[in-house]
Design a protein around this motif. Structure first.
Motif, short mmCIF file in Angstrom:
data_model
loop_
_atom_site.label_atom_id
_atom_site.label_comp_id
_atom_site.label_asym_id
_atom_site.label_seq_id
_atom_site.Cartn_x
_atom_site.Cartn_y
_atom_site.Cartn_z
N GLU A 285 -24.59 31.32 -27.87
CA GLU A 285 -24.76 31.00 -26.49
C GLU A 285 -24.21 29.99 -26.92
OE1 GLU A 285 -26.62 34.70 -26.40
OE2 GLU A 285 -26.73 32.99 -27.83
N ILE A 286 -24.53 29.22 -28.23
CA ILE A 286 -23.91 27.46 -28.07
C ILE A 286 -22.37 27.37 -27.23
CG2 ILE A 286 -23.07 27.91 -30.22
CD1 ILE A 286 -24.52 25.07 -30.84
N GLY A 287 -21.63 28.27 -27.76
CA GLY A 287 -20.21 28.20 -26.99
C GLY A 287 -20.27 28.25 -25.43
N GLN A 288 -21.32 28.39 -24.55
CA GLN A 288 -21.10 28.03 -23.35
C GLN A 288 -21.79 27.07 -22.91
OE1 GLN A 288 -24.59 30.76 -21.24
NE2 GLN A 288 -23.90 32.01 -22.37
N LEU A 289 -22.05 26.23 -24.09
CA LEU A 289 -21.98 24.64 -23.60
C LEU A 289 -20.81 23.23 -23.88
CD1 LEU A 289 -25.62 23.64 -26.94
CD2 LEU A 289 -25.23 24.60 -24.32
N ARG A 290 -19.46 23.37 -22.91
CA ARG A 290 -18.09 23.13 -22.71
C ARG A 290 -18.51 21.32 -22.89
NH1 ARG A 290 -15.15 28.09 -21.39
NH2 ARG A 290 -16.65 29.53 -22.95
N ASN A 291 -19.68 21.07 -22.58
CA ASN A 291 -19.17 19.32 -22.71
C ASN A 291 -20.03 18.82 -24.19
OD1 ASN A 291 -18.83 19.19 -19.30
ND2 ASN A 291 -20.86 20.07 -18.87
N PRO B 41 -15.37 30.33 -38.96
CA PRO B 41 -14.65 31.75 -38.56
C PRO B 41 -12.78 31.13 -37.37
CG PRO B 41 -16.03 30.58 -36.83
CD PRO B 41 -16.49 30.36 -38.28
N PRO B 42 -12.26 31.53 -37.82
CA PRO B 42 -10.78 31.14 -37.09
C PRO B 42 -10.80 30.66 -35.45
CG PRO B 42 -10.94 33.31 -37.81
CD PRO B 42 -12.11 32.72 -38.40
N SER B 43 -12.20 30.79 -35.15
CA SER B 43 -12.10 30.76 -33.37
C SER B 43 -12.00 28.94 -33.56
CB SER B 43 -12.83 31.80 -33.08
OG SER B 43 -14.09 31.15 -33.71
N LEU B 44 -12.36 28.33 -34.29
CA LEU B 44 -12.60 26.74 -34.36
C LEU B 44 -10.92 26.22 -34.85
CD1 LEU B 44 -15.39 27.10 -35.00
CD2 LEU B 44 -15.86 25.79 -36.02
N SER B 45 -10.54 26.69 -34.36
CA SER B 45 -8.83 25.95 -34.36
C SER B 45 -8.86 25.45 -33.25
CB SER B 45 -7.79 27.19 -34.45
OG SER B 45 -7.51 28.34 -35.71
N ALA B 46 -9.50 25.69 -32.59
CA ALA B 46 -9.40 25.77 -31.07
C ALA B 46 -9.65 24.19 -30.81
CB ALA B 46 -10.00 26.39 -29.19
N LEU B 47 -10.79 23.27 -31.66
CA LEU B 47 -11.57 22.26 -31.87
C LEU B 47 -9.89 21.16 -32.19
CD1 LEU B 47 -14.93 23.12 -33.96
CD2 LEU B 47 -14.18 22.73 -30.69
N ALA B 48 -8.94 21.54 -31.02
CA ALA B 48 -8.66 20.44 -31.22
C ALA B 48 -8.41 18.96 -31.38
CB ALA B 48 -6.71 20.42 -30.08
N GLY B 49 -9.82 18.25 -30.35
CA GLY B 49 -10.32 17.44 -30.39
C GLY B 49 -10.98 17.18 -31.43
N LEU C 1 -19.06 29.10 -31.25
CA LEU C 1 -18.18 27.50 -31.24
C LEU C 1 -17.10 27.19 -30.89
CD1 LEU C 1 -19.97 25.20 -32.16
CD2 LEU C 1 -19.55 25.40 -34.19
N GLY C 2 -15.99 27.96 -30.80
CA GLY C 2 -14.96 27.85 -30.88
C GLY C 2 -14.66 27.13 -29.21
N CYS C 3 -15.89 27.50 -28.51
CA CYS C 3 -15.55 27.66 -27.26
C CYS C 3 -15.99 26.12 -26.41
CB CYS C 3 -16.35 27.98 -26.11
SG CYS C 3 -15.39 30.73 -26.21
N CYS C 4 -16.38 25.37 -27.77
CA CYS C 4 -16.66 24.13 -27.36
C CYS C 4 -15.89 22.79 -27.39
CB CYS C 4 -18.28 23.97 -27.80
SG CYS C 4 -19.75 24.71 -28.40
N THR C 5 -14.72 23.06 -26.84
CA THR C 5 -13.51 22.53 -26.84
C THR C 5 -13.54 21.05 -27.09
OG1 THR C 5 -12.78 22.91 -24.50
CG2 THR C 5 -11.81 23.84 -26.56
N THR D 16 -5.68 23.01 -38.53
CA THR D 16 -5.17 22.88 -37.22
C THR D 16 -6.15 21.79 -36.38
OG1 THR D 16 -6.99 24.33 -36.57
CG2 THR D 16 -4.57 25.19 -37.21
N MET D 17 -6.82 21.27 -37.17
CA MET D 17 -8.06 20.55 -35.91
C MET D 17 -7.37 19.15 -36.91
SD MET D 17 -11.55 21.59 -37.23
CE MET D 17 -12.10 23.21 -37.43
N LYS D 18 -5.90 19.05 -35.76
CA LYS D 18 -4.88 17.58 -35.97
C LYS D 18 -5.48 16.07 -35.39
CE LYS D 18 -0.93 20.39 -36.40
NZ LYS D 18 0.19 20.81 -35.97
N SER D 19 -6.72 16.16 -34.69
CA SER D 19 -7.00 14.87 -34.97
C SER D 19 -8.50 14.45 -35.42
CB SER D 19 -7.95 15.09 -33.14
OG SER D 19 -6.89 15.59 -31.90
N LEU D 20 -8.45 15.34 -36.69
CA LEU D 20 -9.23 14.20 -37.84
C LEU D 20 -8.99 13.60 -37.81
CD1 LEU D 20 -10.38 17.70 -39.56
CD2 LEU D 20 -11.12 16.68 -37.59
N VAL D 21 -10.21 12.22 -37.96
CA VAL D 21 -9.90 10.99 -39.26
C VAL D 21 -10.92 11.18 -39.98
CG1 VAL D 21 -8.92 9.90 -36.98
CG2 VAL D 21 -11.50 9.77 -37.18
#
Length: 288
Positions: A102-108, A146-154, A126-130, A174-179
């Protein structure tokens, strides 16, 4: 009148002074500990020795920052998903073996600290926490993500140090914003060529692994200001390393910017050239 109070009366008065809100519903007692900080609704229940979380906590749906660190929690209930306004969630320093789906419901959610627990995996949800920008899962028992974390583009900062990871998880590339990427003290044997995709990376720490060589593609990360590859099995460096011009010096202190490489079994002539400093190495590589 004027007589001494009974022992019971004194005890009652003391109890009331310590717990002036004892007649309030539990949720209201918890809410009284909430504060406003820079406009955020904040609640800290850190260092309370809690084994379990109060059910009423999940009624505080206005919460934006929640600190549950340094307790003895072994799990977080599915009710966590009710706190959909959370921006910062601090769970570090507990005994968590898992995070609820349910942590994936924390969309903010923008910041998640779950380091120093006993996590062996991370839920796909967790990949839903974009909106995540900072994620620390250090000091756990993870072997991957998990591969789903590819969605964490920010995502800008990722800490996976002190785990049991043998290969950098594919989703990381795929996390291209990583610094900032911290992978120290794992079981890495290589860095894949896909590292070139992280073009904004400024800090890369992979010390304390089993890396044998550095890929040429690493040298395309021209924004790198700190590269720590100490305490690996590196014997040589790619000729293209002179392109990393923002690595201005050989660094010694762990937090210093620059190149950390001297604590490796470097071969001649690289080791000898490095005695003259980083610029001497760059000059040597450009001449070869």
């Amino acid at each position: 009148m004027g007589g001494k109070k009974s022992k019971q009366s004194v005890a009652d008065d003391a109890r009331k002074s310590v717990c002036p809100d004892e007649n309030l519903p539990t949720v209201e007692r918890i809410r009284k500990h909430m504060t406003k900080h820079f406009g955020y609704s904040v609640l800290s229940l850190a260092r309370r020795g809690m084994l379990d979380l109060p059910e009423e906590l999940w009624e505080l749906t206005e919460l934006q920052k929640l600190n549950l660190s340094l307790n003895v929690l072994r799990s977080v209930p599915s009710s966590l998903g009710l706190l959909q306004n959370l921006v910062v969630l601090n769970l570090w320093g507990n005994q968590l073996t898992s995070l609820p789906p349910e942590i994936g419901q924390l969309r903010n959610l923008k910041v998640l600290f779950a380091y120093r627990n006993r996590l062996s995996e991370v839920p796909e949800e967790l990949g839903c926490c974009t909106k995540l920008e900072v994620l620390s899962l250090a000091n756990n028992q993870l072997t991957g993500l998990p591969p789903s974390l590819s969605a964490l583009a920010g995502l800008k900062k990722l800490n996976l140090s002190h785990n049991h990871i043998t290969h950098i998880p594919g989703c990381v590339y795929t996390m291209k914003s990583l610094v900032f990427l911290q992978l120290a003290c794992n079981r890495l044997e290589n860095i894949a060529d896909q590292i070139q995709a992280l073009a904004d990376l400024k800090i890369l720490i992979v010390e304390g692994n089993c890396i044998h060589s550095l890929p040429k593609m690493l040298c395309r990360l021209t924004k790198l200001e700190l590269l720590n590859v100490d305490f690996n099995d590196i014997q040589n460096v790619p000729e293209e390393m002179h392109r990393l011009r923002r690595l201005e010096k050989l660094a010694c202190h762990p937090l210093d910017k620059g190149l950390h490489i001297m604590h490796n079994p470097l071969l001649k002539p690289i080791k000898e050239v490095l005695d003259g400093g980083l610029q001497a190495l760059y000059s040597y590589l450009k001449a070869t």
